[in-house]
Motif scaffolding. Sequence first.
Motif, PDB file in Angstrom:
ATOM      1  N   ARG A 193      46.634  52.109  38.633  1.00 11.66           N
ATOM      2  CA  ARG A 193      45.739  51.379  39.711  1.00 11.66           C
ATOM      3  C   ARG A 193      46.855  50.964  40.849  1.00 11.66           C
ATOM      4  O   ARG A 193      46.617  50.960  41.884  1.00 11.66           O
ATOM      5  N   HIS A 194      48.128  50.728  40.461  1.00  7.90           N
ATOM      6  CA  HIS A 194      49.017  50.450  41.379  1.00  7.90           C
ATOM      7  C   HIS A 194      49.446  51.710  42.351  1.00  7.90           C
ATOM      8  O   HIS A 194      49.377  51.521  43.668  1.00  7.90           O
ATOM      9  N   ARG A 234      47.104  54.110  43.157  1.00  5.21           N
ATOM     10  CA  ARG A 234      45.841  54.159  43.799  1.00  5.21           C
ATOM     11  C   ARG A 234      45.770  53.227  45.240  1.00  5.21           C
ATOM     12  O   ARG A 234      45.767  53.657  46.112  1.00  5.21           O
ATOM     13  N   GLU A 235      46.110  52.012  44.873  1.00  3.69           N
ATOM     14  CA  GLU A 235      46.381  50.916  45.854  1.00  3.69           C
ATOM     15  C   GLU A 235      47.621  51.303  46.936  1.00  3.69           C
ATOM     16  O   GLU A 235      47.263  51.134  48.017  1.00  3.69           O
ATOM     17  N   TYR A 236      48.733  51.766  46.096  1.00  2.00           N
ATOM     18  CA  TYR A 236      49.615  51.951  47.100  1.00  2.00           C
ATOM     19  C   TYR A 236      49.394  53.253  48.115  1.00  2.00           C
ATOM     20  O   TYR A 236      49.758  53.131  49.243  1.00  2.00           O
ATOM     21  N   SER A 258      46.606  54.145  48.946  1.00  4.60           N
ATOM     22  CA  SER A 258      45.264  53.923  49.991  1.00  4.60           C
ATOM     23  C   SER A 258      46.098  53.015  51.160  1.00  4.60           C
ATOM     24  O   SER A 258      45.503  53.071  52.160  1.00  4.60           O
ATOM     25  N   TYR A 280      44.760  46.272  54.180  1.00  2.00           N
ATOM     26  CA  TYR A 280      44.408  46.342  52.701  1.00  2.00           C
ATOM     27  C   TYR A 280      44.568  45.456  51.923  1.00  2.00           C
ATOM     28  O   TYR A 280      45.737  44.805  51.998  1.00  2.00           O
ATOM     29  N   GLN A 281      43.579  45.073  51.092  1.00  2.00           N
ATOM     30  CA  GLN A 281      43.918  44.184  50.130  1.00  2.00           C
ATOM     31  C   GLN A 281      43.393  44.627  48.759  1.00  2.00           C
ATOM     32  O   GLN A 281      42.235  44.712  48.563  1.00  2.00           O
ATOM     33  N   GLY A 282      44.322  44.990  47.780  1.00  2.83           N
ATOM     34  CA  GLY A 282      43.954  45.246  46.453  1.00  2.83           C
ATOM     35  C   GLY A 282      44.281  44.171  45.485  1.00  2.83           C
ATOM     36  O   GLY A 282      44.436  43.262  45.878  1.00  2.83           O
ATOM     37  N   GLU A 283      44.169  44.481  44.300  1.00  4.01           N
ATOM     38  CA  GLU A 283      44.465  43.611  43.205  1.00  4.01           C
ATOM     39  C   GLU A 283      45.716  43.436  43.087  1.00  4.01           C
ATOM     40  O   GLU A 283      46.195  42.168  42.695  1.00  4.01           O
ATOM     41  N   THR A 284      46.669  44.344  43.544  1.00  2.20           N
ATOM     42  CA  THR A 284      48.300  44.111  43.256  1.00  2.20           C
ATOM     43  C   THR A 284      48.931  44.117  44.545  1.00  2.20           C
ATOM     44  O   THR A 284      50.200  43.902  44.727  1.00  2.20           O
ATOM     45  N   LYS A 294      49.009  43.896  49.165  1.00  2.00           N
ATOM     46  CA  LYS A 294      48.286  43.819  50.388  1.00  2.00           C
ATOM     47  C   LYS A 294      49.408  44.468  51.405  1.00  2.00           C
ATOM     48  O   LYS A 294      50.322  44.351  51.410  1.00  2.00           O
TER      49      LYS A 294
END
Length: 297
Positions: free
Chosen positions: A113-114, A116-118, A120, A133-137, A139
């Motif tokens: 998950r980290h 993917r957010e990174y 993105s 971008y604002q993810g679960e972990t 911003k």
Amino acid sequence: MRIGLLVDEMGPSLDTVVDQARAAATAGFSGVWLGQRTGRDALTALAVTGRQAPGIELGTTAVPTYPRHPLTLAAQALTVQEAVGNRLTLGLGVSHRHIVEGQYGYSFDRPARHLREYLSALVPLLRGESVSYQGETLKAVGAVDIPATAPPSVLVAALGPAMLRVAGELADGTITLWATPAGLTDHVVPTITRAAGRGEPRVVASTFVCVTSDEDDRRAWVAEHFGMAGQIPSYRTMLDRSHAAGPQDTVIVGDETGVERQIRQLFDAGATDLIAMLLGPEDEQARTTELLTDLAG
């Protein structure tokens, strides 16, 4: 064959790193790669060495994501890209729990998950785009403005299926370690190719290579110095998929004929590139370099 050389960023001096990179470029390797461990910063070292190693790819394997915010890493990578004339390949990875939690003090919960957010956030930043971008972990809001700089290629040190899927969807490919031809053809290549859904993702296999008559001694050295890698979960899983008891079973060693055969097996299994890590005394490294540059052609 695309064959690059891993240069030891932990060498006795930065001048030594520069000299080794220059020699690799002169010898005809396709690229020079620096690791990111507990010494010199790989990207900074590439900015210094790149101008002394003209005409070849300059890569990292692999910059850890957790301690560098995407805006920070994008600025650093694009600055290096400008310094080396758009020859940077940014290899990055999430590292391992014992490092992320034990040394950095971050949570290693759900590393895919980290990642993917990174990515993105990072990949658009490398293209010069503004992100919000604002993810679960994570911003990331902003942009990095370095004119006339091409986005570097991004590779992920990915071994497990979740990581390989993220790499295939959001990056340009993967860098593997401790993978045999069986591990590539049965797991890495089909997983990342399905996820990419476009073209052919790069599969960069990194491994020790040595032309030697003392094959058992070289494997024993790898087992002694890197055997603990077999206890790290992501590496253990890759070793199991590669039908290897430990890292010593994944290295490429033997005489010239045997080493060439093993290298060709890696490429036949789907590797698009090889990063060779030289092994053994100077005379064996010289024999290995001669064979590798002949194959790189």
